[in-house]
Design a protein around this motif. Structure first.
Motif, PDB file in Angstrom:
ATOM      1  N   GLU A   2      44.421  11.885  11.954  1.00 17.84           N
ATOM      2  CA  GLU A   2      44.150  13.212  11.330  1.00 17.84           C
ATOM      3  C   GLU A   2      45.273  14.016  11.044  1.00 17.84           C
ATOM      4  OE1 GLU A   2      41.422  15.606  13.904  1.00 17.84           O
ATOM      5  OE2 GLU A   2      40.302  13.642  14.400  1.00 17.84           O
ATOM      6  N   LEU A   3      46.540  13.715  11.524  1.00 22.96           N
ATOM      7  CA  LEU A   3      47.634  14.407  11.185  1.00 22.96           C
ATOM      8  C   LEU A   3      48.111  13.748   9.560  1.00 22.96           C
ATOM      9  CD1 LEU A   3      49.883  16.201  11.914  1.00 22.96           C
ATOM     10  CD2 LEU A   3      51.185  14.394  12.668  1.00 22.96           C
ATOM     11  N   SER A   4      47.733  12.554   9.507  1.00 22.60           N
ATOM     12  CA  SER A   4      48.125  11.985   8.206  1.00 22.60           C
ATOM     13  C   SER A   4      47.331  12.475   7.244  1.00 22.60           C
ATOM     14  CB  SER A   4      47.839  10.426   8.445  1.00 22.60           C
ATOM     15  OG  SER A   4      48.872   9.676   9.074  1.00 22.60           O
ATOM     16  N   ARG A   5      46.118  12.691   7.424  1.00 22.59           N
ATOM     17  CA  ARG A   5      45.045  13.272   6.574  1.00 22.59           C
ATOM     18  C   ARG A   5      45.283  14.477   6.240  1.00 22.59           C
ATOM     19  NH1 ARG A   5      41.493   9.821   9.136  1.00 22.59           N
ATOM     20  NH2 ARG A   5      41.076  11.252  10.420  1.00 22.59           N
ATOM     21  N   GLU A   6      45.665  15.382   7.219  1.00 20.83           N
ATOM     22  CA  GLU A   6      46.236  16.714   7.170  1.00 20.83           C
ATOM     23  C   GLU A   6      47.613  16.930   6.148  1.00 20.83           C
ATOM     24  OE1 GLU A   6      45.199  19.976   8.531  1.00 20.83           O
ATOM     25  OE2 GLU A   6      43.495  19.162   9.221  1.00 20.83           O
ATOM     26  N   TYR A   7      48.352  15.906   6.110  1.00 20.62           N
ATOM     27  CA  TYR A   7      49.553  15.920   5.633  1.00 20.62           C
ATOM     28  C   TYR A   7      49.311  15.440   4.014  1.00 20.62           C
ATOM     29  CZ  TYR A   7      54.264  14.481   3.787  1.00 20.62           C
ATOM     30  OH  TYR A   7      55.483  14.636   3.130  1.00 20.62           O
ATOM     31  N   LEU A   8      48.494  14.539   3.828  1.00 17.94           N
ATOM     32  CA  LEU A   8      48.119  14.203   2.652  1.00 17.94           C
ATOM     33  C   LEU A   8      47.080  15.148   1.663  1.00 17.94           C
ATOM     34  CD1 LEU A   8      47.093  10.614   3.068  1.00 17.94           C
ATOM     35  CD2 LEU A   8      49.154  11.379   1.934  1.00 17.94           C
TER      36      LEU A   8
END
Length: 86
Positions: A71-77
């Motif tokens: 989820e953090l990776s998706r938020e960053y992207l």
């Protein structure tokens, strides 16, 4: 042992954030309800009991960590793609 409807399960919650060079913060919190026993009910009486209860705890911790990483990776992207569209 029958569970009472008001019995709550323990919850593992992780929060992580990415602070960008410009000071912008991307933060995400995730939680997972666990099936491991409370501290009072953790089985310390036998090695097998301890390993069983610890395994339940560890599985919940790992599941929560994987969920947070995704989820953090998706938020960053998502934040990155919004900046590029502007």
């Amino acid at each position: 042992m029958e569970k009472h409807p008001d019995d709550k399960k323990p919850v593992v919650e992780y929060t992580a954030k990415i602070t960008l060079p410009n000071g912008e913060v991307i933060e995400k919190t995730v939680s997972t309800e666990g099936d491991f026993p409370s501290l009072e009910d953790f089985d310390l009486s036998t090695r097998d009991g301890l390993l069983h209860d610890f395994d339940l705890l560890e599985k919940t911790v790992l599941e929560t960590s994987r969920k947070l990483n995704g989820e953090l990776s998706r938020e960053y992207l998502d934040a990155s793609s919004k900046k590029k569209r502007k």
